[in-house]
Design an enzyme around this catalytic site. Structure first.
Site, PDB file in Angstrom:
ATOM      1  N   ASN A 110       1.044  -1.080  -0.396  1.00 46.01           N
ATOM      2  CA  ASN A 110       0.472   0.097   0.103  1.00 46.01           C
ATOM      3  C   ASN A 110       0.968   1.099   0.103  1.00 46.01           C
ATOM      4  OD1 ASN A 110      -2.204  -2.134  -0.165  1.00 46.01           O
ATOM      5  ND2 ASN A 110      -2.583  -1.352   2.251  1.00 46.01           N
ATOM      6  N   HIS A 156     -17.731  36.865 -30.131  1.00 45.67           N
ATOM      7  CA  HIS A 156     -19.077  36.197 -31.330  1.00 45.67           C
ATOM      8  C   HIS A 156     -17.995  35.546 -32.112  1.00 45.67           C
ATOM      9  CE1 HIS A 156     -21.204  38.110 -27.725  1.00 45.67           C
ATOM     10  NE2 HIS A 156     -20.499  39.164 -27.566  1.00 45.67           N
ATOM     11  N   SER A 277      -7.840  13.024 -48.162  1.00 42.72           N
ATOM     12  CA  SER A 277      -9.346  12.261 -47.628  1.00 42.72           C
ATOM     13  C   SER A 277      -9.106  11.331 -49.193  1.00 42.72           C
ATOM     14  CB  SER A 277     -10.636  13.774 -48.632  1.00 42.72           C
ATOM     15  OG  SER A 277     -11.546  12.626 -49.272  1.00 42.72           O
ATOM     16  N   LYS A 283      -8.731  18.315 -51.207  1.00 47.96           N
ATOM     17  CA  LYS A 283      -8.691  17.951 -49.890  1.00 47.96           C
ATOM     18  C   LYS A 283      -7.528  18.154 -49.097  1.00 47.96           C
ATOM     19  CE  LYS A 283     -11.711  18.298 -47.402  1.00 47.96           C
ATOM     20  NZ  LYS A 283     -12.583  16.918 -46.461  1.00 47.96           N
ATOM     21  N   ASN A 285      -6.962  17.899 -44.961  1.00 47.83           N
ATOM     22  CA  ASN A 285      -7.767  18.010 -43.609  1.00 47.83           C
ATOM     23  C   ASN A 285      -6.309  18.307 -42.395  1.00 47.83           C
ATOM     24  OD1 ASN A 285     -10.159  18.000 -44.988  1.00 47.83           O
ATOM     25  ND2 ASN A 285      -9.648  15.506 -45.100  1.00 47.83           N
ATOM     26  N   GLU A 290      -8.559  18.350 -34.962  1.00 53.80           N
ATOM     27  CA  GLU A 290      -9.253  17.768 -35.174  1.00 53.80           C
ATOM     28  C   GLU A 290      -9.242  16.586 -33.688  1.00 53.80           C
ATOM     29  OE1 GLU A 290     -11.273  16.479 -38.394  1.00 53.80           O
ATOM     30  OE2 GLU A 290     -10.469  18.378 -39.022  1.00 53.80           O
ATOM     31  N   LYS A 325      -3.956   4.452 -11.694  1.00 54.43           N
ATOM     32  CA  LYS A 325      -2.630   3.884 -12.842  1.00 54.43           C
ATOM     33  C   LYS A 325      -3.954   3.979 -14.331  1.00 54.43           C
ATOM     34  CE  LYS A 325      -1.403   1.314 -10.255  1.00 54.43           C
ATOM     35  NZ  LYS A 325      -2.443   1.466  -8.469  1.00 54.43           N
TER      36      LYS A 325
HETATM   37  N1  ARG Z   1      -1.212  -3.697  -7.209  1.00 53.65           N
HETATM   38  C1  ARG Z   1      -1.880  -2.849  -6.603  1.00 53.65           C
HETATM   39  C2  ARG Z   1      -2.639  -1.500  -6.805  1.00 53.65           C
HETATM   40  O1  ARG Z   1      -2.405  -1.377  -8.065  1.00 53.65           O
HETATM   41  C3  ARG Z   1      -1.055  -2.872  -5.869  1.00 53.65           C
HETATM   42  C4  ARG Z   1      -1.370  -2.895  -3.821  1.00 53.65           C
HETATM   43  C5  ARG Z   1      -1.438  -3.906  -3.160  1.00 53.65           C
HETATM   44  N2  ARG Z   1      -2.469  -4.165  -2.042  1.00 53.65           N
HETATM   45  C6  ARG Z   1      -3.253  -4.863  -1.930  1.00 53.65           C
HETATM   46  N3  ARG Z   1      -3.799  -4.262  -0.218  1.00 53.65           N
HETATM   47  N4  ARG Z   1      -3.682  -5.644  -2.277  1.00 53.65           N
HETATM   48  O2  ARG Z   1      -3.282  -0.700  -6.222  1.00 53.65           O
END
Ligand code: ARG
Length: 457
Positions: A110, A156, A277, A283, A285, A290, A325
């Site tokens: 953690n 505007h 295109s 064209k 583009n 975009e 992540k």
């Molecule tokens: N893969 C987990 C994450 O990205 C890592 C932490 C895992 N911790 C746990 N108590 N299972 O959050």
């Protein structure tokens, strides 16, 4: 690969559980930071005598070797592992036996994962800041070349008052400079060490968090272990700063798209940064612009994902947080991808100065200056405004510009008008009289350019 937490379980893990639970497919990109974090942790364990010095040294050497082997391709990351932390520790133990098993003393995944994300994002902030500086430098150069390129300024999307293309570009520079500032600010709060928080309640071992912070370049250590493992504010703040960058790039993209339409034709994008295109041979583009405009949605989505993941979870760590992540990495990757294409697109575009000048000549964008001329001769602004409005109506009827309207017509509306009105409504003069700080006059824009250059220096 076997789980690290095997002891109390009697059955093997179901494949479905591992497939669903595993984060290795997206946290494998943190391998270097994970190993560097572990090296710092192991060094501290040795320095404090929590483990023997010799064992600490073996662990550090083993981790360095694993890092080299992953980088050289000799060691492949196992995509069946639960996560990158498990993989590295498992590999270390496979190589060092009992000694490897001592690495995780006084640590939890953690606080380890909280550390790794901070290390990764800190580096990404530096890279994105460099890329922003690159774009600002390109804009400053283009602005230098266009300090006297008159164009209509809009409100505007109606032609409003005369500005220069340099002035317009420097508006984007101002936004990007704020983005740089925001990133630096996010980094400041990100650069706090969570390691030492343990699973949630710290640790009974005599760890030295200051040493780890120094080894990894953190400014300070987090002061509450529950917060240390469950804080993802820094991801949300970064996603928010990245979202604003995308807002800016998206608005800029919209203007690029308009400017290279035949209706505007203010710029021409380089062939190398445009697309064609499959059916319409004529064209050309602005796909990059975009796509940047479109991809802004992904980044805003990532921000919403992070806010939603975090809003309802009790302290401290919950597995929901593994969702952080993919969202933040996607936001980071998207911004980098956009800047990578956007900057050279701007750098190579051709500015069609004559077309900007012709557009500026139409649309009565010097009407405010005409009113100001009358104010200069003593008329109250509201009366001057009304008289000029009547002149514009006459011009529209006759199909002429204010510059082309005969003096007799001026005088029929207001007898204060004299031949010097034509000099007063000359577009170059109208721009260069706007010398107040922030305005489009050459001298004022030069200050803006210098300021941006100082920021990126
Ligand atoms: N893969 C987990 C994450 O990205 C890592 C932490 C895992 N911790 C746990 N108590 N299972 O959050």
């Amino acid at each position: 690969m076997a789980q690290l937490w095997k002891g109390r379980f009697k059955k093997e893990l179901a494949k479905e559980t591992n497939d669903f639970n595993s984060s290795i497919s997206f946290d494998c990109r943190m391998f270097e930071e994970d190993i560097k974090g572990s090296i710092a942790h192991a060094t501290m364990l040795g320095a404090t005598g929590i483990i023997e010095k010799g064992e600490s040294e073996k662990i550090v050497a083993g981790l360095k070797k694993i890092l080299d082997d992953i980088k050289s391709g000799k060691l492949k990351i196992d995509m069946d592992a639960e996560d990158i932390h498990t993989f590295v520790e498992g590999e270390l133990t496979a190589r060092l036996g009992q000694t490897g098993k001592r690495l995780h003393t006084a640590r939890s995944r953690n606080d380890q994962v909280a550390l790794d994300i901070r290390l990764v994002l800190r580096k990404e902030i530096d890279e994105i800041s460099q890329m922003l500086k690159g774009l600002i430098a390109v804009l400053c150069n283009k602005a230098e070349e266009n300090k006297t390129t008159i164009m209509p300024g809009y409100t505007h999307l109606q032609r409003a008052q005369p500005i220069t293309f340099a002035h317009h570009l420097m508006a984007y520079c101002s936004m990007l400079c704020r983005d740089l500032d925001r990133l630096a600010d996010v980094k400041k709060r990100m650069n706090v060490l969570p390691l030492g928080s343990g699973a949630l309640a710290g640790t009974t071992y005599p760890i030295d968090r200051g040493l780890v912070a120094d080894l990894l370049g953190f400014d300070s250590v987090c002061l509450n272990s529950l917060d240390g493992v469950s804080d993802r504010d820094f991801c949300i703040e970064l996603a928010s700063a990245l979202s604003l960058i995308m807002v800016h790039l998206s608005r800029f993209s919209e203007e690029i798209i308009m400017w290279c339409s035949w209706e505007f034709k203010f710029i021409e994008l380089d062939d190398a940064f445009s697309t064609g295109s499959s059916i319409m041979p004529q064209k050309k583009n602005p796909d990059i612009a975009e796509l940047v405009r479109g991809k802004s949605g992904r980044v805003f989505g990532d921000l919403t994902t992070l806010l939603t993941v975090m809003k309802g979870i009790a302290l401290a760590y919950n597995k929901d947080m593994q969702e952080d992540k993919e969202a933040i990495f996607d936001a980071v990757d998207t911004v980098k991808m956009c800047l990578n294409a956007f900057t050279p697109m701007i750098d190579t575009m051709t500015v069609l100065k004559d077309n900007m000048r012709s557009a500026a000549a139409k649309g009565f964008i010097n009407a405010t200056d005409c009113a100001d001329y009358l104010v200069g001769k003593g008329l109250a602004f509201r009366d001057a405004y009304k008289a000029t409005g009547e002149l514009v109506a006459i011009c529209i009827d006759k199909g002429v510009t204010l510059e082309e309207l005969p003096i007799e017509d001026y005088q029929s509306v207001c007898n204060i008008f004299d031949n010097d009105v034509y000099a007063a409504i000359n577009l170059e003069k109208c721009v260069n009289d706007r010398t107040a700080i922030g305005g489009p006059a050459v001298a004022s824009v030069e200050i803006q350019i210098q300021n941006a250059k100082n920021i990126i220096a």
